[in-house]
Design a protein around this motif. Structure first.
Motif, PDB file in Angstrom:
ATOM      1  N   HIS A  28       0.833  -1.200   0.000  1.00 19.89           N
ATOM      2  CA  HIS A  28       0.000   0.000   0.000  1.00 19.89           C
ATOM      3  C   HIS A  28       0.869   1.252   0.000  1.00 19.89           C
ATOM      4  N   ASP A  29       0.571   2.148  -0.915  1.00 19.99           N
ATOM      5  CA  ASP A  29       1.279   3.418  -0.981  1.00 19.99           C
ATOM      6  C   ASP A  29       0.403   4.485  -0.318  1.00 19.99           C
ATOM      7  N   SER A  30       0.258   4.359   0.987  1.00 20.62           N
ATOM      8  CA  SER A  30      -0.634   5.234   1.742  1.00 20.62           C
ATOM      9  C   SER A  30      -0.054   5.455   3.132  1.00 20.62           C
ATOM     10  N   PHE A  32      -1.948   5.470   5.664  1.00 19.86           N
ATOM     11  CA  PHE A  32      -2.798   4.690   6.559  1.00 19.86           C
ATOM     12  C   PHE A  32      -2.048   3.430   6.983  1.00 19.86           C
ATOM     13  N   TRP A  34      -2.052   0.176   7.281  1.00 21.49           N
ATOM     14  CA  TRP A  34      -2.777  -1.031   6.899  1.00 21.49           C
ATOM     15  C   TRP A  34      -2.253  -2.289   7.591  1.00 21.49           C
ATOM     16  N   TYR A  92      -7.243  10.460   8.233  1.00 23.25           N
ATOM     17  CA  TYR A  92      -6.721   9.100   8.351  1.00 23.25           C
ATOM     18  C   TYR A  92      -6.690   8.644   9.816  1.00 23.25           C
TER      19      TYR A  92
END
Length: 107
Positions: A28-30, A32, A34, A92
């Motif tokens: 994931h490129d976030s 958040f 995960w 977020y």
């Protein structure tokens, strides 16, 4: 003897948490978190299944206390939520807190 069951479960749970967190987060490129979200929700699911199945005490010590105790992490969840808030990613942070509670209870 009971403490050995907890230790054995934790010996599996701790590396499983680390490996799962890294594997999920790398996909994931976030901002958040995960990985932490995933291990906490999976831990809630396992605890819910164990509770619903009314497993024997020894299995509860091994899987519930040992495995899930080392797999899940409230401290990392709270740290990451605070970090998101401090870095200006308040949406977020709220999403992390809300989704973690909702998904944890929903499992």
């Amino acid at each position: 003897m009971n403490w050995l069951l907890v230790v054995a479960g934790a010996m599996a749970g701790a590396p499983l948490r680390y490996l799962t967190d890294r594997a999920v987060q790398s996909r994931h490129d976030s901002v958040f978190p995960w990985g932490t979200f995933t291990v906490n929700v999976v831990g809630c699911l396992i605890l819910g299944v164990l509770t619903g199945a009314a497993v024997p005490d020894r299995l509860w010590l091994l899987l519930g206390t040992g495995l899930c105790g080392a797999l899940t992490t409230y401290s990392t969840f709270s740290y990451e939520t605070l970090r998101l808030s401090e870095e200006g990613a308040g949406v977020y942070a709220v999403a992390n807190a809300g989704a973690s509670v909702v998904c944890g209870l929903g499992r």
